[in-house]
Design an enzyme around this catalytic site. Structure first.
Site: not given
Length: 514
Positions: A155, A177, A179, A184, A347, A409-410, A490
């Site tokens: 993603r 970024e 992913n 998710s 990154k 991440e996250g 988002r």
């Protein structure tokens, strides 16, 4: 065939770029939503009931001391935007068309051993987690493990750079970024788009829209509900055992379980592939490896291990979790992502990729390389080099223009604004090597209405657009699948820097193309 597709896609991207409107036009064409939420109560029942009946839910937070089974299985509606949020149509189409190019780019990065080694060794011992994944990657290469396929579920995340102070500028999607692991909300994202179509058809958003309008043609279709399962199934078929299973590696006490269950349902109903959910610790406890490096659970061979865990140190609280992952990586089972793909999403890779000439190492066509570079913002090291030391001083002098990112991440790990100088002062030179400096993208804010925990609230918000990518290639490197796999939007309050839904910062949304 792929080269022809790439040329066609590149030509289309150039046409899209020439059609772009100005920031002034983008801002003027957005609908405005009512901010008095007391008048919007009728929307709540419609939205919440639709969510419940269509699986747009999360597992409720665990209640301390709650022993009743029904309490542990309680559900809550996922946080969503009540109406879709504006994204420039030209930029949406541009990044959708760009995604297969990025899939190819990161596949080549992951297969460039020299580049991975030289880039990630520069981190030194600054990041123990990345160093452990990197060591596992090197150990796997020493074993010469045979994998029958490569499956990528990616993603690429963007913010729209459209500074209000520069009305004549052209809004541009700039990459936050890329992913490569546990990307998710693909399932729930598609369903939220359906929710917005339902509310538009049922209510016309009467009472919510104060100015402007929404047409059904402005709500793009989203294949993210099915694309991940289809991609995994394509890679599964290359394994060579139709009776094998998929293991989905998940976090214990996962709240976002239903986003994952939709993938499991798609694998079973469309492809008749069984999925078993395990944590990394359970992989070590329950799975066995035979003399031919085939991994089994209860007598069933595991063809694919799809990771929805493993992207952060918290996913490896003990050595048992590390050994569970190593059991998969040293087997014939196809891991999603493989170790090289996991590392390609760091990154540090993103920062080095933005340096002059590095994209061109992987993309021969200069026009295509230029299109990739258009989505980059300034990215800098924070190491002992002159560029790194200059970046440290620049960040201290103008912290509001930057974000400092570790190899994580996250959500919840980045440092912004006034918190940057103290962080840079606190970290040693060795520790700073584990971070990068990134220019802050100037996304325009707008008024929206968000639905969380059954209550509406109005807020000034910004939106982050994610484009899913699916890649499958066989053992010889021949491309089987390379496509965009739908999108995620988002939306978060504009005074909140982080954007993760699972981390509690944002809501799930869908794009309104303007």
């Amino acid at each position: 065939m792929f080269l022809n597709q790439l040329c066609n896609r590149t030509n289309l991207l150039y046409r899209i770029r020439q059609m772009s409107s100005t920031t002034r036009e983008f801002l003027a064409n957005r609908p405005t939503y009512a901010q008095d939420v007391s008048k919007l109560q009728p929307f709540i029942d419609l939205a919440v009931d639709w969510q419940a009946s269509h699986g747009v839910v999360l597992r409720a937070p665990q209640l301390s001391g709650a022993d009743a089974p029904w309490l542990k299985a309680a559900l809550t509606p996922a946080p969503v935007a009540l109406a879709p949020s504006p994204i420039p149509r030209t930029e949406f189409e541009r990044v959708v068309q760009l995604q297969p190019i990025l899939n190819q780019l990161f596949h080549r990065i992951a297969n460039d051993h020299e580049f991975l080694v030289s880039t990630l060794e520069s981190l030194g011992s600054a990041d123990e987690f990345t160093a452990r994944v990197f060591k596992m990657y090197l150990d796997q290469r020493e074993l010469n493990v045979e994998k029958p396929a490569v499956i990528g579920v990616h993603r690429s995340d963007y913010l729209i750079d459209a500074p209000a102070a520069e009305p004549a500028s052209v809004p541009r999607a700039k990459q936050v970024e890329f992913n490569t692991i546990a990307a998710s909300f693909a399932s729930l994202s598609s369903l939220v788009g359906d929710l917005h179509r339902f509310l538009l058809a049922r209510t016309g958003y009467e009472g919510l829209i104060e100015s402007g309008s929404i047409e059904p043609s402005q709500l793009p279709t989203n294949e993210s509900l099915t694309s991940i399962a289809d991609g995994i199934a394509a890679g599964f078929s290359l394994y060579g055992n139709s009776g094998a299973v998929v293991v989905m590696v998940v976090q214990p006490n996962e709240r976002n379980v239903y986003d994952q269950r939709w993938v499991e349902t798609g694998l079973w109903e469309k492809h008749h592939i069984k999925t078993i959910r395990l944590s990394f610790a359970e992989v070590l406890e329950k799975c066995t490896l035979d003399e031919n490096n085939r991994l089994f659970i209860n007598g069933e061979e595991i063809a694919v291990a799809y990771y929805r865990s493993g992207y952060a140190p918290t996913d490896f609280p003990t050595e048992q979790e590390w050994q569970g992952r190593w059991l998969i990586e040293k087997s014939r089972t196809v891991s999603v992502p493989n170790l090289a793909y996991h590392l390609a999403g760091c990154k540090k890779i993103q920062q080095v990729l933005a340096q002059p000439g590095v994209v061109e190492r992987f993309i021969d066509d200069l026009g295509t390389a230029d299109l990739v570079r258009e989505c980059f913002v300034g990215l800098y090291p924070l190491d002992e080099t002159k560029d790194g030391q200059d970046a440290v001083q620049t960040a201290k002098s103008n912290p509001d223009k930057y974000v400092v990112k570790p190899q994580r991440e996250g959500g919840g790990y980045n440092t912004y604004g006034g918190d940057i100088p103290p962080l840079l002062e606190k970290l040693s030179a060795e520790e700073l090597r584990g971070y990068i400096l990134m220019e802050l993208i100037k996304a325009p804010g707008f008024k929206s209405v968000l639905l969380r925990d059954g209550a509406l609230f109005a807020s000034e918000v910004v939106s982050e657009l994610g484009i899913y990518g699916i890649w499958v290639s066989d053992a010889s490197g021949s491309v089987v699948v390379n496509k965009h796999g739908g999108h995620l939007l988002r939306t978060k309050s504009s005074d909140v820097y982080e954007g993760g839904v699972a981390a509690g910062f944002a809501v799930i949304d869908s794009p309104l193309l303007v």
